[in-house]
Design a protein around this motif. Sequence first.
Motif, PDB file in Angstrom:
ATOM      1  N   ARG A 319       8.717  -6.308  11.094  1.00 26.42           N
ATOM      2  CA  ARG A 319       9.049  -7.736  11.078  1.00 26.42           C
ATOM      3  C   ARG A 319       7.789  -8.587  11.130  1.00 26.42           C
ATOM      4  O   ARG A 319       7.710  -9.646  10.490  1.00 26.42           O
ATOM      5  CB  ARG A 319       9.993  -8.058  12.243  1.00 26.42           C
ATOM      6  N   LYS A 320       6.784  -8.110  11.858  1.00 27.79           N
ATOM      7  CA  LYS A 320       5.541  -8.861  11.990  1.00 27.79           C
ATOM      8  C   LYS A 320       4.799  -8.943  10.661  1.00 27.79           C
ATOM      9  O   LYS A 320       4.354 -10.022  10.249  1.00 27.79           O
ATOM     10  CB  LYS A 320       4.665  -8.206  13.056  1.00 27.79           C
ATOM     11  N   VAL A 321       4.664  -7.802   9.963  1.00 25.80           N
ATOM     12  CA  VAL A 321       3.898  -7.822   8.709  1.00 25.80           C
ATOM     13  C   VAL A 321       4.662  -8.577   7.622  1.00 25.80           C
ATOM     14  O   VAL A 321       4.052  -9.237   6.762  1.00 25.80           O
ATOM     15  CB  VAL A 321       3.525  -6.402   8.233  1.00 25.80           C
ATOM     16  N   HIS A 322       5.994  -8.513   7.654  1.00 24.99           N
ATOM     17  CA  HIS A 322       6.774  -9.276   6.685  1.00 24.99           C
ATOM     18  C   HIS A 322       6.602 -10.771   6.920  1.00 24.99           C
ATOM     19  O   HIS A 322       6.399 -11.547   5.966  1.00 24.99           O
ATOM     20  CB  HIS A 322       8.253  -8.904   6.775  1.00 24.99           C
ATOM     21  N   ALA A 323       6.645 -11.196   8.182  1.00 22.01           N
ATOM     22  CA  ALA A 323       6.461 -12.608   8.499  1.00 22.01           C
ATOM     23  C   ALA A 323       5.071 -13.094   8.110  1.00 22.01           C
ATOM     24  O   ALA A 323       4.894 -14.269   7.756  1.00 22.01           O
ATOM     25  CB  ALA A 323       6.710 -12.836   9.991  1.00 22.01           C
ATOM     26  N   ALA A 324       4.092 -12.187   8.158  1.00 23.27           N
ATOM     27  CA  ALA A 324       2.717 -12.545   7.805  1.00 23.27           C
ATOM     28  C   ALA A 324       2.486 -12.544   6.297  1.00 23.27           C
ATOM     29  O   ALA A 324       1.386 -12.880   5.839  1.00 23.27           O
ATOM     30  CB  ALA A 324       1.746 -11.581   8.484  1.00 23.27           C
ATOM     31  N   GLY A 325       3.494 -12.161   5.516  1.00 20.64           N
ATOM     32  CA  GLY A 325       3.360 -12.195   4.069  1.00 20.64           C
ATOM     33  C   GLY A 325       2.722 -10.973   3.455  1.00 20.64           C
ATOM     34  O   GLY A 325       2.266 -11.024   2.303  1.00 20.64           O
ATOM     35  N   MET A 326       2.698  -9.853   4.191  1.00 17.72           N
ATOM     36  CA  MET A 326       2.134  -8.640   3.614  1.00 17.72           C
ATOM     37  C   MET A 326       2.971  -8.191   2.413  1.00 17.72           C
ATOM     38  O   MET A 326       4.196  -8.177   2.484  1.00 17.72           O
ATOM     39  CB  MET A 326       2.097  -7.514   4.650  1.00 17.72           C
ATOM     40  N   PRO A 327       2.332  -7.810   1.285  1.00 16.56           N
ATOM     41  CA  PRO A 327       3.089  -7.243   0.175  1.00 16.56           C
ATOM     42  C   PRO A 327       3.796  -5.960   0.603  1.00 16.56           C
ATOM     43  O   PRO A 327       3.169  -5.052   1.154  1.00 16.56           O
ATOM     44  CB  PRO A 327       2.018  -6.962  -0.877  1.00 16.56           C
ATOM     45  N   ILE A 328       5.111  -5.897   0.340  1.00 17.03           N
ATOM     46  CA  ILE A 328       5.926  -4.745   0.714  1.00 17.03           C
ATOM     47  C   ILE A 328       6.722  -4.311  -0.509  1.00 17.03           C
ATOM     48  O   ILE A 328       7.401  -5.123  -1.132  1.00 17.03           O
ATOM     49  CB  ILE A 328       6.887  -5.077   1.867  1.00 17.03           C
ATOM     50  N   LEU A 329       6.633  -3.031  -0.842  1.00 15.33           N
ATOM     51  CA  LEU A 329       7.487  -2.441  -1.874  1.00 15.33           C
ATOM     52  C   LEU A 329       8.421  -1.455  -1.192  1.00 15.33           C
ATOM     53  O   LEU A 329       7.963  -0.513  -0.541  1.00 15.33           O
ATOM     54  CB  LEU A 329       6.654  -1.726  -2.938  1.00 15.33           C
ATOM     55  N   ALA A 330       9.723  -1.663  -1.352  1.00 13.77           N
ATOM     56  CA  ALA A 330      10.726  -0.789  -0.736  1.00 13.77           C
ATOM     57  C   ALA A 330      11.643  -0.244  -1.827  1.00 13.77           C
ATOM     58  O   ALA A 330      12.301  -1.013  -2.530  1.00 13.77           O
ATOM     59  CB  ALA A 330      11.540  -1.561   0.301  1.00 13.77           C
ATOM     60  N   GLU A 331      11.684   1.078  -1.955  1.00 16.98           N
ATOM     61  CA  GLU A 331      12.450   1.732  -3.012  1.00 16.98           C
ATOM     62  C   GLU A 331      13.604   2.537  -2.429  1.00 16.98           C
ATOM     63  O   GLU A 331      13.390   3.399  -1.565  1.00 16.98           O
ATOM     64  CB  GLU A 331      11.559   2.684  -3.822  1.00 16.98           C
ATOM     65  N   CYS A 332      14.807   2.255  -2.895  1.00 20.70           N
ATOM     66  CA  CYS A 332      15.996   3.034  -2.559  1.00 20.70           C
ATOM     67  C   CYS A 332      16.155   3.177  -1.046  1.00 20.70           C
ATOM     68  O   CYS A 332      16.508   2.226  -0.368  1.00 20.70           O
ATOM     69  CB  CYS A 332      15.959   4.381  -3.275  1.00 20.70           C
ATOM     70  N   GLY A 333      15.881   4.337  -0.478  1.00 19.68           N
ATOM     71  CA  GLY A 333      15.983   4.498   0.958  1.00 19.68           C
ATOM     72  C   GLY A 333      15.120   3.508   1.709  1.00 19.68           C
ATOM     73  O   GLY A 333      15.481   3.052   2.807  1.00 19.68           O
ATOM     74  N   GLY A 334      13.964   3.166   1.143  1.00 18.09           N
ATOM     75  CA  GLY A 334      13.113   2.151   1.755  1.00 18.09           C
ATOM     76  C   GLY A 334      13.795   0.802   1.804  1.00 18.09           C
ATOM     77  O   GLY A 334      13.632   0.045   2.771  1.00 18.09           O
ATOM     78  N   MET A 335      14.543   0.457   0.754  1.00 15.32           N
ATOM     79  CA  MET A 335      15.298  -0.794   0.762  1.00 15.32           C
ATOM     80  C   MET A 335      16.443  -0.729   1.768  1.00 15.32           C
ATOM     81  O   MET A 335      16.761  -1.727   2.440  1.00 15.32           O
ATOM     82  CB  MET A 335      15.857  -1.081  -0.633  1.00 15.32           C
ATOM     83  N   MET A 336      17.081   0.422   1.893  1.00 13.32           N
ATOM     84  CA  MET A 336      18.245   0.551   2.769  1.00 13.32           C
ATOM     85  C   MET A 336      17.914   0.174   4.208  1.00 13.32           C
ATOM     86  O   MET A 336      18.729  -0.445   4.900  1.00 13.32           O
ATOM     87  CB  MET A 336      18.790   1.986   2.696  1.00 13.32           C
ATOM     88  N   VAL A 337      16.706   0.514   4.672  1.00 14.81           N
ATOM     89  CA  VAL A 337      16.356   0.219   6.065  1.00 14.81           C
ATOM     90  C   VAL A 337      15.984  -1.246   6.266  1.00 14.81           C
ATOM     91  O   VAL A 337      15.876  -1.706   7.406  1.00 14.81           O
ATOM     92  CB  VAL A 337      15.211   1.124   6.569  1.00 14.81           C
TER      93      VAL A 337
END
Length: 448
Positions: A319-337
């Motif tokens: 949650r911290k890195v997302h709020a800070a705007g870090m680029p995140i790629l989430a694929e399939c199972g990664g998106m599920m979480v």
Amino acid sequence: MVMTAMAAMDTHGAERAVTVVLVSAIASGQGKTTSTAALARKLARLGKSVRVFKTGPDFIDPMMLERASRHAVQSLDLWMVGQKQSQAMLAQAAQQADVILIEGVMGLYDGNPSSADLARAFAVPVLAVVDASAMAQTVGAVVMGLRDFGPVQLAGVVANRVASTGHARMIAEAMRDIPLIATLPRQQQALPERHLGLVLPDEVVALEQILDRLADQLELDLDAWDALPKLVFSPPAAPILPSLLSGRTIAIARDAAFAFLYPANLDCLRELGAEPVFFSPLNDEPVPAGADALYLPGGYPELHGQALARASRWQQSMRKVHAAGMPILAECGGMMVLTEKLVDKQESTWPMLGLLPGTVVMQNRLAALGAQAWNTPQGSLRGHAFHYSRFETPMQPQMYTQKHTQKHADGEAGEAVYCDGNLTASYFHSYFPSNPQAAAALFLRRKP
């Protein structure tokens, strides 16, 4: 613009003649992976240097074959990987190997492109695996049909689940001019499976002993094997990619919940200048300090809902890195979480990160399977989808931009791609080398 042509630099090495076969069958379930693993382990024991490839998009079979051969297993595919890059990968493997085994996908002629198309593109002979448990002489008719339908160059046959030496002799006699290269008896302990295929290698008790026993039980006709034609490969040109990710550290989740990662994707990130660092959400490890971007590959989060729901340090760091705007790629199972809730096949509900509104629900019916392409601003990024869950979401257009990939088979809309600032999530599994610039862009901050 898609990077298809690569500049070359001087390479060292000489032409090498290597035994190459594509291991295929009439259908799934004939024993291709078991036979390929047994053959790889057997030949390695005989002093051969063996490299193995897997046809088409796949994550789990290559892991098992890597354990059998003790070398990383890459994908070969005329569409996703491309003919030029597939040829280069074969040529590179030939510089280090005496034998190259390519495990096919589904049946020999299934799919577009099929395993037969790949074999013909590179003049690779086919080694047909046949489940002989309920037939004898009819094996001859089956393999002749496999040979002549395409046709393909049929090098020989591996008869799987053979009952006795007499059974093997009847099969050999029925095949006329097609050699019986090897036989495997019926197995008391098979490689276990689950809804996405084989279980992960680390979950198989005594896997090394199983692989050794398969190699012991594989009756290989060495004279017939040594008589197989050899293919000659010249050293490939070394690729040069732009340093679009130079100096950047990419944190990558890797454990039993996030295991679906193409080795070629890691190679591509390194060639783009990035340094991958790995961490385990299942062990409640936070996103590594100093990371510039984050990659959550697919896997089996639905089997680890409770552990992921309790991984508070990992959740807090995400949650911290997302709020800070870090680029995140989430694929399939990664998106599920990243969703609010995950409902597993036992109908237990587990709270997830809540970065994407909605719930992921596991189902018995296959939700998607097949090759797809994502038309990014940098060009087409190819990959595939394969999942048994559905994403139920009330996402509002003003909060999220929803785009779609395109199915290779019919051109229809494929998986949705959800973007929120620097977060990109989809059921789509990307094959980075198909477009390195597009892959690099996923790990760079987007302009507001």
